[in-house]
Design a protein around this motif. Structure first.
Motif, PDB file in Angstrom:
ATOM      1  N   ALA A 168       0.776  -1.318   0.041  1.00 45.56           N
ATOM      2  CA  ALA A 168       0.000  -0.009  -0.038  1.00 45.56           C
ATOM      3  C   ALA A 168       0.722   1.196   0.051  1.00 45.56           C
ATOM      4  O   ALA A 168       0.714   2.312  -0.712  1.00 45.56           O
ATOM      5  CB  ALA A 168      -0.901   0.136   1.192  1.00 45.56           C
ATOM      6  N   LEU A 188       2.455   1.710  -3.438  1.00 50.51           N
ATOM      7  CA  LEU A 188       1.429   2.236  -4.705  1.00 50.51           C
ATOM      8  C   LEU A 188       0.952   3.664  -4.311  1.00 50.51           C
ATOM      9  O   LEU A 188       0.753   4.340  -5.123  1.00 50.51           O
ATOM     10  CB  LEU A 188       0.085   1.141  -4.432  1.00 50.51           C
ATOM     11  CG  LEU A 188       0.427  -0.055  -5.194  1.00 50.51           C
ATOM     12  CD1 LEU A 188      -0.761  -1.080  -4.908  1.00 50.51           C
ATOM     13  CD2 LEU A 188       1.003  -0.064  -6.545  1.00 50.51           C
ATOM     14  N   ASN A 189       0.884   4.030  -2.886  1.00 54.93           N
ATOM     15  CA  ASN A 189       0.702   5.418  -2.673  1.00 54.93           C
ATOM     16  C   ASN A 189       1.543   6.268  -3.087  1.00 54.93           C
ATOM     17  O   ASN A 189       1.213   7.334  -3.792  1.00 54.93           O
ATOM     18  CB  ASN A 189       0.351   5.765  -1.216  1.00 54.93           C
ATOM     19  CG  ASN A 189      -1.173   4.864  -0.730  1.00 54.93           C
ATOM     20  OD1 ASN A 189      -1.887   4.265  -1.386  1.00 54.93           O
ATOM     21  ND2 ASN A 189      -1.015   4.645   0.623  1.00 54.93           N
ATOM     22  N   THR A 248      -4.884   2.623  -0.286  1.00 56.98           N
ATOM     23  CA  THR A 248      -5.016   1.617  -1.016  1.00 56.98           C
ATOM     24  C   THR A 248      -5.701   0.394  -0.321  1.00 56.98           C
ATOM     25  O   THR A 248      -5.684   0.282   0.831  1.00 56.98           O
ATOM     26  CB  THR A 248      -3.407   1.145  -1.267  1.00 56.98           C
ATOM     27  OG1 THR A 248      -2.857   1.995  -2.069  1.00 56.98           O
ATOM     28  CG2 THR A 248      -3.626  -0.234  -1.935  1.00 56.98           C
ATOM     29  N   ALA A 288      -5.029  -4.276  -6.723  1.00 59.64           N
ATOM     30  CA  ALA A 288      -5.132  -3.140  -5.781  1.00 59.64           C
ATOM     31  C   ALA A 288      -6.129  -2.068  -6.106  1.00 59.64           C
ATOM     32  O   ALA A 288      -6.047  -1.917  -7.646  1.00 59.64           O
ATOM     33  CB  ALA A 288      -3.810  -2.594  -5.672  1.00 59.64           C
ATOM     34  N   THR A 294      -5.904   1.943  -5.686  1.00 56.34           N
ATOM     35  CA  THR A 294      -5.404   2.986  -5.071  1.00 56.34           C
ATOM     36  C   THR A 294      -6.143   4.545  -5.392  1.00 56.34           C
ATOM     37  O   THR A 294      -6.448   4.755  -6.632  1.00 56.34           O
ATOM     38  CB  THR A 294      -3.941   3.068  -5.378  1.00 56.34           C
ATOM     39  OG1 THR A 294      -3.333   1.807  -4.937  1.00 56.34           O
ATOM     40  CG2 THR A 294      -3.342   4.188  -4.704  1.00 56.34           C
TER      41      THR A 294
END
Length: 455
Positions: A105, A108-109, A120, A298, A300
């Protein structure tokens, strides 16, 4: 186990006797409803090579349908999974938590476009991510309608196959479909007349008109687009189109969603395909390349949107599985540290010119298109734009017999799509292109074999 020799080696007919024996078992044990691109059984894989059970080394221009961008057995991914297996295989992230999921997470953020607070959520498959994009958007906006594009592919679940454009094989016989899904025309520059900027405006005008007059903008929760359409045939929208759609969505309180399940994480020569046009989605869906071959997806996006669903509204038994999460942390680090988006651009610089050289006047190649390591050639009857699916079937069959795995795509089944692992070497890539060139030049004398499209 060491990486396989990075060389094309054809020892037997492909498929060979060991593969055919296994395929006999498949036909008496596995549902025939699953398509078979080729009855080929893999023993090991790595880099740009697949080794089948007969010892043939095939050049991989499919990457597990854009999944194994870092290769099918990158040492860092393998080590991360082994270490996690030793610790535990599952606890259920909805029950007890673990650090690997947080690592995915956080990465990806940081990697996704947009300079704003993000959150996420992790799931298992691309279709599951898109299902949850719809749920999140509906709760956040209090609206029901979802707008998708022609030639789109979003998955095979009831909701996502409704959102998918192509009927056979994805939708035929599976109705009735999910409600409140609306399709608008998608710009297809090769098949639309006019300059790119005119096509972008025309396609946008059609979208805006349909949303305003046929659906009602105040009823639309989300507009969901693939920045480059995958199964549709690697259709690249004309410059300016995505920018116009994103602006329209923002002005009308509609969540703008980028389905980057196939295009994301370096595949198109940037970390995300929307970056090519500077578009910042409200939500972005990823999967495929995310976990180096393990099932993980995911969603996001903006924190206020991602946090709109009450606690317990999102989740799943396997969401953010610890093995997949550990693999994803390693795969994302490889993509960043080895600068695989730059490698995708290098692949484009090798592949595109060689395919374009074949697309001369009178050729069956109507257009070469795509970005990065996501390149396609659309085949037509010479002198026309009439789709020629038989040509791509012949080419795919010729290639596999000579140890090169490619995929067929397109709404009309007439597109060869190339999705090599981003870690493939130049020598291997050029060898595969030699085989493709032979197939295109000898097309008139090749036998017809059926090689199905998959997504």
């Amino acid at each position: 186990m060491s990486q396989p020799t990075q060389q094309r080696i054809v020892k037997t007919a492909i498929p060979g006797p060991a593969s055919l024996e296994l395929h006999g078992r498949r036909e008496t044990s596995f549902s025939s409803s699953f398509s078979v691109t080729v009855p080929l059984y893999i023993d090991r894989a790595g880099g740009g090579i697949l080794v089948d059970v007969d010892g043939n080394h095939l050049i991989d221009l499919a990457a597990g349908i854009a999944v194994t961008s870092v290769g099918a057995s990158h040492p860092r991914v393998v080590e991360a999974v082994k270490e996690q297996v030793d610790r535990f295989t599952h606890t259920g992230f909805l029950v007890t938590q673990y650090e690997a999921a947080l690592g995915v997470a956080e990465r990806l953020n940081a990697l996704t476009p947009g300079d704003f607070p993000k959150r996420t959520a992790l799931f298992s498959t691309g279709a599951e991510a898109i299902e949850n994009v719809v749920k999140i958007s509906r709760v956040y906006t209090g609206r029901d309608a979802i707008v998708v594009l022609g030639h789109a592919y979003h998955g095979r679940t009831l909701l996502t196959m409704t959102m998918t454009s192509k009927n056979v094989p994805y939708k035929e016989g599976f109705g009735p479909f999910a409600p409140e899904i609306y399709r608008v025309p998608s710009p297809y520059p090769y098949r639309w007349t006019g300059r790119g900027e005119d096509i972008a405006q025309e396609a946008f005008d059609q979208l805006a008109e349909q949303v305003r007059t046929q659906i009602g903008a105040h009823n639309v929760a989300a507009i969901i687009v693939e920045p480059i359409q995958g199964e549709g045939g690697f259709i690249v929208p004309p410059e300016g189109y995505l920018t116009k759609v994103a602006k329209f969505a923002r002005e009308n309180g509609i969540v703008f969603v980028a389905d980057e399940i196939q295009t994301g994480l370096g595949r198109t020569g940037d970390m995300f395909a929307v970056n090519h046009e500077g578009v910042v989605p409200d939500l972005i869906a990823t999967a495929k390349a995310l976990a180096g071959g393990l099932p993980l997806s995911a969603v996001t996006g903006r924190a206020e949107i991602m946090n709109a669903v009450p606690a317990g509204g999102l989740g799943g038994t396997y969401s953010g599985n610890p093995l997949a999460a550990a693999a994803a942390v390693a795969a994302l680090d490889v993509i960043v540290e080895e600068d695989l988006p730059a490698r995708a651009r290098e692949i484009e610089s090798i592949v595109k010119p060689r395919l374009e050289a074949l697309a001369k006047e009178g050729s069956r190649i109507g257009e070469v298109r795509g970005r990065g390591a996501m390149i396609a050639a659309e085949f037509v009857v010479p002198g026309t734009t009439e789709p020629d699916p038989d040509a791509v079937k012949k080419i795919a069959a010729y290639a596999i017999e000579r140890g090169v795995l490619i995929l067929v795509a397109g709404t009309f089944g007439n597109v060869i799509r190339l999705l090599p692992p981003l870690v493939i070497g130049d020598e291997l890539l050029n060898d595969a292109l030699d085989v493709l060139e032979e197939a295109v030049r000898d097309l008139d004398v090749l036998p017809t074999e059926v090689v199905r499209s998959v997504a």
